[in-house]
Motif scaffolding. Sequence first.
Motif, mmCIF file in Angstrom:
data_model
loop_
_atom_site.group_PDB
_atom_site.id
_atom_site.type_symbol
_atom_site.label_atom_id
_atom_site.label_comp_id
_atom_site.label_asym_id
_atom_site.label_seq_id
_atom_site.Cartn_x
_atom_site.Cartn_y
_atom_site.Cartn_z
ATOM 1 N N ILE A 64 -29.569 -41.099 -30.477
ATOM 2 C CA ILE A 64 -30.042 -41.896 -29.352
ATOM 3 C C ILE A 64 -31.494 -41.521 -29.066
ATOM 4 C CG2 ILE A 64 -29.030 -40.228 -27.704
ATOM 5 C CD1 ILE A 64 -28.571 -42.653 -25.818
ATOM 6 N N ARG A 65 -32.321 -42.535 -28.963
ATOM 7 C CA ARG A 65 -33.743 -42.314 -28.691
ATOM 8 C C ARG A 65 -33.978 -42.082 -27.207
ATOM 9 N NH1 ARG A 65 -36.911 -47.006 -31.901
ATOM 10 N NH2 ARG A 65 -37.121 -47.637 -29.714
ATOM 11 N N SER A 66 -35.193 -41.738 -26.902
ATOM 12 C CA SER A 66 -35.542 -41.493 -25.503
ATOM 13 C C SER A 66 -35.420 -42.768 -24.672
ATOM 14 C CB SER A 66 -36.959 -40.936 -25.390
ATOM 15 O OG SER A 66 -37.892 -41.817 -25.987
ATOM 16 N N ASP A 67 -35.567 -43.927 -25.313
ATOM 17 C CA ASP A 67 -35.464 -45.199 -24.576
ATOM 18 C C ASP A 67 -34.020 -45.710 -24.517
ATOM 19 O OD1 ASP A 67 -36.747 -47.377 -27.255
ATOM 20 O OD2 ASP A 67 -35.047 -46.007 -27.161
ATOM 21 N N GLY A 68 -33.102 -44.926 -25.066
ATOM 22 C CA GLY A 68 -31.698 -45.293 -25.013
ATOM 23 C C GLY A 68 -31.180 -46.058 -26.211
ATOM 24 N N LEU A 69 -32.049 -46.381 -27.149
ATOM 25 C CA LEU A 69 -31.608 -47.090 -28.343
ATOM 26 C C LEU A 69 -30.718 -46.179 -29.175
ATOM 27 C CD1 LEU A 69 -31.958 -49.772 -29.922
ATOM 28 C CD2 LEU A 69 -33.732 -48.601 -31.235
ATOM 29 N N THR A 70 -29.587 -46.721 -29.593
ATOM 30 C CA THR A 70 -28.609 -45.916 -30.326
ATOM 31 C C THR A 70 -28.461 -46.379 -31.768
ATOM 32 O OG1 THR A 70 -26.823 -47.351 -29.547
ATOM 33 C CG2 THR A 70 -27.298 -45.390 -28.240
ATOM 34 N N ASN A 71 -27.943 -45.462 -32.572
ATOM 35 C CA ASN A 71 -27.699 -45.725 -33.981
ATOM 36 C C ASN A 71 -26.427 -44.982 -34.361
ATOM 37 O OD1 ASN A 71 -28.304 -46.341 -36.816
ATOM 38 N ND2 ASN A 71 -28.767 -44.162 -36.984
ATOM 39 N N TYR A 72 -25.545 -45.668 -35.108
ATOM 40 C CA TYR A 72 -24.261 -45.069 -35.463
ATOM 41 C C TYR A 72 -24.009 -45.143 -36.963
ATOM 42 C CZ TYR A 72 -23.044 -45.382 -30.506
ATOM 43 O OH TYR A 72 -23.024 -45.233 -29.135
ATOM 44 N N ALA A 73 -23.357 -44.121 -37.472
ATOM 45 C CA ALA A 73 -22.822 -44.196 -38.821
ATOM 46 C C ALA A 73 -21.701 -45.233 -38.832
ATOM 47 C CB ALA A 73 -22.291 -42.839 -39.256
ATOM 48 N N ASP A 74 -21.477 -45.823 -39.989
ATOM 49 C CA ASP A 74 -20.419 -46.839 -40.075
ATOM 50 C C ASP A 74 -19.070 -46.290 -39.627
ATOM 51 O OD1 ASP A 74 -21.677 -48.497 -43.086
ATOM 52 O OD2 ASP A 74 -22.188 -48.735 -40.968
ATOM 53 N N SER A 75 -18.815 -45.027 -39.934
ATOM 54 C CA SER A 75 -17.527 -44.422 -39.598
ATOM 55 C C SER A 75 -17.330 -44.267 -38.095
ATOM 56 C CB SER A 75 -17.403 -43.050 -40.268
ATOM 57 O OG SER A 75 -18.436 -42.199 -39.825
ATOM 58 N N ALA A 76 -18.435 -44.306 -37.338
ATOM 59 C CA ALA A 76 -18.370 -44.100 -35.895
ATOM 60 C C ALA A 76 -18.409 -45.405 -35.091
ATOM 61 C CB ALA A 76 -19.522 -43.206 -35.446
ATOM 62 N N LYS A 77 -18.852 -46.451 -35.714
ATOM 63 C CA LYS A 77 -19.027 -47.717 -34.993
ATOM 64 C C LYS A 77 -17.694 -48.215 -34.437
ATOM 65 C CE LYS A 77 -23.079 -49.289 -37.548
ATOM 66 N NZ LYS A 77 -23.618 -50.245 -38.550
ATOM 67 N N GLY A 78 -17.729 -48.571 -33.160
ATOM 68 C CA GLY A 78 -16.537 -49.104 -32.517
ATOM 69 C C GLY A 78 -15.588 -48.053 -31.971
#
Length: 113
Positions: free
Chosen positions: A50-64
């Motif tokens: 998660i960036r300082s501006d709140g933008l998130t990124n997930y591995a495929d295994s974690a999505k959902g």
Amino acid sequence: VQLQASGGGLVQPGGSLRLSCAASGSIFSIAVMGWYRQAPGKERVLVADIRSDGLTNYADSAKGRFTISRDNAKNTVYLQMNSLEPEDTAVYYCKLRYVKDYWGQGTLVTVSS
């Protein structure tokens, strides 16, 4: 910078856990925070960041299933993990990235019946 991860433990398949990682210092709010995991015999891999501006990124295994969030007032990043599977068993590490990387000590998550 020091990072203290907590919240790991033993949970049954389908269960939930919330991991926390508290950071010292004054750069938390401008840093990228991430959760990584390392299963036995495997390399450490990104789960979410998660960036300082709140933008998130997930591995495929974690999505959902997993949600990363941060509270800049508390210098803490969280990982809410739902619908846990045995394949999620690993040591989970938090990382702070600002100019360079800082790692926490890891917290063990075991998913087993």
